[in-house]
Design an enzyme around this catalytic site. Sequence first.
Site, PDB file in Angstrom:
ATOM      1  NE  ARG A  17     -82.565 -80.774 -24.771  1.00 25.51           N
ATOM      2  CZ  ARG A  17     -81.446 -81.157 -24.639  1.00 25.51           C
ATOM      3  NH1 ARG A  17     -81.309 -82.696 -24.086  1.00 25.51           N
ATOM      4  NH2 ARG A  17     -80.055 -81.036 -23.965  1.00 25.51           N
ATOM      5  CG  ASP A 104     -80.711 -78.456 -17.267  1.00 26.61           C
ATOM      6  OD1 ASP A 104     -79.195 -78.707 -16.052  1.00 26.61           O
ATOM      7  OD2 ASP A 104     -80.808 -78.760 -17.901  1.00 26.61           O
TER       8      ASP A 104
END
Length: 455
Positions: A17, A104
Amino acid sequence: MKGRIVSVVLAAGKGTRMKSEIPKVLFPVAGKPMLQHIVDILVEAGVEDIFVVVGYGAEKVKAAIHGPITWVEQRELLGTGHALSQTGSKLRGYAGDVLVLAGDTPLLTVDTLRALVAEHTRGKNAATVLSAKVPQPTGYGRIVRGNNGSVIAIAEEKDADAMQKKINEINSGTYCFNWAKVEPMLDRLSANNAQGEYYLTDIFSLLVLNGEKTGAYSVSDYREIMGTNDRVQLAQAEKTMRLRICHKLMRQGVSILDPDTTWIDADVEVGAETIILPQTIIKGGTKIGGNCHIGPNVTIDSCTLGTGVVVRYAVLEVAAVDDGATIGPFAYLRPGAQIGRQVKIGDFVEIKNSSVGQGSKVPHLAYVGDARVGAYSNIGCGVITANYDGTKKSRTEIGDGVFIGSNVNLVAPVKVEDGAYVAAGSTITEDVPAKALAIARARQTTKTDWRREED
Ligand code: UD1
Ligand code: CA
């Protein structure tokens, strides 16, 4: 945290993404790769064994991240459950707890990790997930609670039914596992789901089916567990992290007048009583002493500043500035600039790879490159060290107590020794001895009564 704790950070994903060749976990937040934030909080929390699972861009990740890390390779990216199982023999038979984190979630804090472990221990759980109630749960795994606060399942966004999608308690991707109970379950994960991946989240329903106890620790500030999957979330994480850094510095006695427009990297140090004005960017491990006045509109990268330094409307890169010096407005300190105590670097001055000694002044419109300027010298307006002949760079040496008049060119290599004077408008190509006056310009010719009567 009490006892020995092992941690595994899952960081093998590409980060599709992000739409980038760069592995997602290397994207910086406040100047530091996301994964480095995670490793650093584990070290701060006293976790001794840190395993990091890498896959996409493994070599890049290994080169960029430092710490007491044991690298584990995931060759095929088959999901978070598969990623954890790549620790294989390294953790086989380990009897303690294992903290599992994603690469993340850079905003996670040590306090929250500790609280997760404490809740895991208190509940005697086989698995405890770090969760949070969020205003916008879309995209996250939803925590499906059973009786007594147990977690009977985690439903991924793409697999969740309409009821589950309404749940606003989400999975952070951070877990504490009783390894003896979780490890045997890893082989039982299936990829029979919307993404065809081995979901680590399925561990919870498997454990419950086996009669094991599961739980969640729900953190009150949901921003801490924000996943950073795309560049929109990256900007949000950046904003939260920047504000956190400003608040921390303010609590240490630094005044930051506008935290919204002040960007300070995670590894920057600033002393107490320093005032930072709006539109200021400080990065690259810069160290700033106390009682300084920085900003507005200043960028400082990889510099060291002493105490009582004033910097206004300026750009400083890989430079050192000693106590009491003033820089700017509109000055540019380039790599290798070493500015001494009480020096004044004024407007439209560029200094590169040069030292300027204590008490000297370069007040306006000057270029000082590859030079040494001694103490208490004055470099007039418009002075240039002509350091480049088109092929090579040469040095200019200026002693102590030297006066260089306005608009002087010092054609390097050249020396102006202690106490010497250089007359305004001179182009100096030969060394000037101590206490001498050098004049190197054409004499003025004045033609009297030159203008005709009729003009
Ligand atoms: C995951 C969770 C989701 C949770 C969210 C929190 C699963 C199935 N889902 O979703 O419940 O709400 O995190 O942010 O776990 N990774 C690997 N190998 C792989 C796949 C992923 O190491 O094969 C790593 C990634 O690099 C990343 C982490 O695991 O650091 C999470 O993967 P990601 O794809 O971001 O999972 P999400 O879809 O966000
Ligand atoms: Ca994620």
